[in-house]
Design an enzyme around this catalytic site. Structure first.
Site, mmCIF file in Angstrom:
data_model
loop_
_atom_site.group_PDB
_atom_site.id
_atom_site.type_symbol
_atom_site.label_atom_id
_atom_site.label_comp_id
_atom_site.label_asym_id
_atom_site.label_seq_id
_atom_site.Cartn_x
_atom_site.Cartn_y
_atom_site.Cartn_z
ATOM 1 N N LYS A 121 0.828 -1.199 0.000
ATOM 2 C CA LYS A 121 0.000 0.000 0.000
ATOM 3 C C LYS A 121 0.869 1.259 0.000
ATOM 4 O O LYS A 121 0.664 2.175 -0.800
ATOM 5 C CB LYS A 121 -0.927 0.023 1.219
ATOM 6 C CG LYS A 121 -1.940 1.163 1.198
ATOM 7 C CD LYS A 121 -2.457 1.507 2.573
ATOM 8 C CE LYS A 121 -1.480 2.374 3.328
ATOM 9 N NZ LYS A 121 -2.005 2.892 4.603
ATOM 10 N N ASP A 139 -6.267 1.160 0.913
ATOM 11 C CA ASP A 139 -6.332 1.194 2.368
ATOM 12 C C ASP A 139 -7.736 0.771 2.797
ATOM 13 O O ASP A 139 -8.532 0.296 1.976
ATOM 14 C CB ASP A 139 -5.972 2.592 2.894
ATOM 15 C CG ASP A 139 -7.018 3.649 2.540
ATOM 16 O OD1 ASP A 139 -7.962 3.346 1.764
ATOM 17 O OD2 ASP A 139 -6.903 4.774 3.044
#
Length: 213
Positions: A121, A139
């Protein structure tokens, strides 16, 4: 509704109504953004923005950070989540930036993930925000919104969500689409009780269309 129609409607709405969407983390260069994103894991951007000014002032470069210790960095970041681990990650990240990358934050997602504290991420955020690459960072907000709207078919993992979104969103729109979904999840499509009545995506939202009475 066909998935292509849903994607087209959602992206067009965002494009027309949210022409500017960017990270809410404060930073002046790739090194600072990398620090901020590492700190933001399971922590709010607001909290991170409160502590980074002093950190950036006293550790303005990777060289300075690399010469420090986790114990010193901990005192600057003690109010974020998991400060012990993040202090170790920041010092390790700075040292690897110097030893392996000449002090320059890499643009390649695989290279970025070699850095301590940098998962997929975080790597996608850096590649997207700094280098404008078609990388979709997933996320909790992106994961929730994509599933709720119906952009993904109940994907079980962030990686599944990432692959589905990248497959259907035009490459040039992926960097801003990442921010559209995050901000929408942060302020409108919130976790406990989404603000459906105030949401402009109602005509394409699977959740709204299946729950409205």
């Amino acid at each position: 509704m066909r998935k292509e129609e849903r994607y087209k409607g959602v992206l067009n709405w965002f494009n027309e109504n949210v022409p500017v969407a960017e990270t809410e983390l404060h930073y002046d260069n790739p090194y600072q953004l990398l620090i901020a994103v590492i700190l933001s894991a399971q922590c709010t951007d607001k909290r991170v923005n409160m502590i980074t000014p002093a950190l950036f002032e006293d550790f303005p470069t990777a060289e300075v950070m690399a010469a420090s210790t986790p114990e010193v960095i901990f005192e600057y970041i003690r109010s974020v989540s998991y400060p012990n681990n993040k202090a170790k990650h920041l010092v390790g990240m700075a040292r690897m930036l110097i030893s392996d990358f000449g002090g320059v934050v890499p643009s390649d997602i695989d290279e970025l993930q070699k850095l301590p504290g940098v998962g997929r991420k975080t790597a996608n955020v850096i590649a997207s925000v700094v280098y404008n690459k078609p990388a979709m960072a997933v996320d909790t907000h992106v994961f929730r919104v994509a599933n709720r709207i119906g952009l993904t078919n109940n994907s079980k993992t962030p990686l599944e969500t990432e692959k589905e979104l990248v497959k259907h969103i035009p490459e040039k729109m992926i960097p801003i689409a990442h921010h559209w979904l995050i901000l929408h999840g942060r302020y409108t499509c919130i976790a406990r009780k989404p603000k459906c009545e105030a949401c402009g995506l109602k005509p394409w939202c699977k959740h709204f269309l299946t729950t409205k009475t």
